[in-house]
Design a protein around this motif. Sequence first.
Motif, mmCIF file in Angstrom:
data_model
loop_
_atom_site.group_PDB
_atom_site.id
_atom_site.type_symbol
_atom_site.label_atom_id
_atom_site.label_comp_id
_atom_site.label_asym_id
_atom_site.label_seq_id
_atom_site.Cartn_x
_atom_site.Cartn_y
_atom_site.Cartn_z
ATOM 1 N N UNK A 15 -2.328 24.103 6.823
ATOM 2 C CA UNK A 15 -3.155 22.991 7.286
ATOM 3 C C UNK A 15 -2.599 22.534 8.623
ATOM 4 N N UNK A 16 -3.465 22.471 9.638
ATOM 5 C CA UNK A 16 -2.999 22.106 10.972
ATOM 6 C C UNK A 16 -1.955 23.095 11.469
ATOM 7 N N UNK A 17 -0.842 22.572 12.014
ATOM 8 C CA UNK A 17 0.244 23.423 12.494
ATOM 9 C C UNK A 17 1.280 23.726 11.426
ATOM 10 N N UNK A 18 1.115 23.174 10.229
ATOM 11 C CA UNK A 18 2.088 23.377 9.170
ATOM 12 C C UNK A 18 1.441 23.830 7.887
ATOM 13 N N UNK A 19 1.967 23.328 6.772
ATOM 14 C CA UNK A 19 1.443 23.741 5.471
ATOM 15 C C UNK A 19 1.840 22.750 4.401
ATOM 16 N N UNK A 20 1.072 22.733 3.318
ATOM 17 C CA UNK A 20 1.440 22.037 2.092
ATOM 18 C C UNK A 20 2.127 23.036 1.179
ATOM 19 N N UNK A 21 3.273 22.667 0.640
ATOM 20 C CA UNK A 21 4.046 23.548 -0.227
ATOM 21 C C UNK A 21 4.248 22.845 -1.560
ATOM 22 N N UNK B 177 -2.337 14.459 12.908
ATOM 23 C CA UNK B 177 -1.976 13.685 11.730
ATOM 24 C C UNK B 177 -2.639 14.264 10.486
ATOM 25 N N UNK B 178 -1.839 14.455 9.442
ATOM 26 C CA UNK B 178 -2.365 14.956 8.186
ATOM 27 C C UNK B 178 -3.115 13.859 7.454
ATOM 28 N N UNK B 179 -4.311 14.175 6.966
ATOM 29 C CA UNK B 179 -5.089 13.254 6.162
ATOM 30 C C UNK B 179 -5.357 13.897 4.803
ATOM 31 N N UNK B 180 -5.072 13.176 3.737
ATOM 32 C CA UNK B 180 -5.220 13.708 2.384
ATOM 33 C C UNK B 180 -6.120 12.796 1.571
ATOM 34 N N UNK B 181 -7.134 13.382 0.915
ATOM 35 C CA UNK B 181 -8.025 12.641 0.026
ATOM 36 C C UNK B 181 -7.950 13.240 -1.367
ATOM 37 N N UNK B 182 -8.164 12.420 -2.368
ATOM 38 C CA UNK B 182 -8.264 12.906 -3.734
ATOM 39 C C UNK B 182 -9.742 12.981 -4.130
ATOM 40 N N UNK B 183 -10.106 14.058 -4.810
ATOM 41 C CA UNK B 183 -11.447 14.190 -5.378
ATOM 42 C C UNK B 183 -11.259 14.360 -6.882
ATOM 43 N N UNK B 184 -11.356 13.261 -7.607
ATOM 44 C CA UNK B 184 -11.109 13.290 -9.047
ATOM 45 C C UNK B 184 -12.294 13.900 -9.791
ATOM 46 N N UNK B 185 -12.008 14.479 -10.964
ATOM 47 C CA UNK B 185 -13.087 14.933 -11.823
ATOM 48 C C UNK B 185 -13.944 13.744 -12.258
ATOM 49 N N UNK B 186 -15.201 13.994 -12.623
ATOM 50 C CA UNK B 186 -16.054 12.885 -13.082
ATOM 51 C C UNK B 186 -15.390 12.133 -14.229
#
Length: 405
Positions: free
Chosen positions: A190-196, A253-262
């Motif tokens: 993601x972007x110039x880096x990564x989520x690990x 800038x990293x932006x993170x959103x949660x998408x919860x199950x119904x």
Amino acid sequence: MHRRTLAGIVTGLTLVAAGCGTATPADDADADPGSGKDHGAVEGAQEVAEPQLHLTTIDGTGTVAQLDLLEGSSAEVGRIGEPSAVDSDGRYLFATTADGVEIVDSGMWTWDHGDHFHYYRGEPTLLGTVDGTGAATVATGPLSTAGATGVFFAGSGEAVLLDNEALADGEVRELFRVEGEPHEGLVVPVGDGALVTVAQDGTVTGLRHHDADGDAVGEQIPCARASGTITTKVGVVVGCADGAVLATESDGELEVERIDYPKGTTEPRAMRFEGRKNRPTVAALSGRTGIWLLDTRERTWTHLDAGVPLRQVVAADDEDGHVLALDTTGRVRVFAAESGKQLAVTEPLTDATSPGVDLVVDQERAYLNVPAEGVVHEIDYADRARIARTLETPTAPVFFTETGR
């Protein structure tokens, strides 16, 4: 990203595109995935007027070959180690072997510039190996000549981020290699880096953002038992026990959103996502007969019930909302995303229990391999799942993908 494991079962007409310097996505308000210099051009490759669609195949011994879907010609590319799994971003094939992950460059790719595309044709080649121990999980980005690719080795817990620009120039170069606890993890560009993924006693508890140097940045991102990742038109998805994380980067800038199950759902969670490349909606299996659809533009989940046991599901995310499924009898079924109605079903086409069987979807066709017969079926899924062609491949398609996408 497409993946199959043995355990779990490239004359060019120069294209001049108007307005390249100021392109904005025609059908999406999100960031243009094709922002970058040279529009995906690489020295030695030709820019051409249409996508250079090929089938790239690897047989059980590691022989790599290509079939040109436009001209019908075929050629052997070379030999790698015996593969146990193969992932692809539509250009490169990342094959897990005893030595780690061996990388095949099909030499065919598409550069997504938001409201139009650039198409390239080069020479296929074997690039080299990313050393590692144990099963490898590969996560790819939207572009093959920019950004990065993540490789996580479960046996050692090593998280590796590869430079896609270097891959395009024929070099396997690691941006970082971070050591961690052995587990079934992810390195998600993601972007110039990564989520690990971060694990405790072998169980994933969350995600940590690492910059291009491998340094951890910020606090841990909650994502219990993370499994499955895909890059969409909107951003990067990671599946979690209670829904998904959607990550994007804006102005560094990293932006993170949660998408919860119904709320109140009791349906089994999504473990692996598949969809047509760079579209907003993706699909995932939910238990034996269910299908989760995740619309990353609308941040919504939809659950469908196919009514029969399934092996794989893929969202075409076209105007008609086709969702394709391979069932356990080897039939391909086509569903409508909005209603869940089954629109078409084929006769049994392959042994769905055979290692490496995969269903790959592009804008107009789907492809399904039959390793035992050495063929790949081309399916017109919008025309009642009609078999348009049965293609003989130059090597047995134990593993395959459509390249040039």
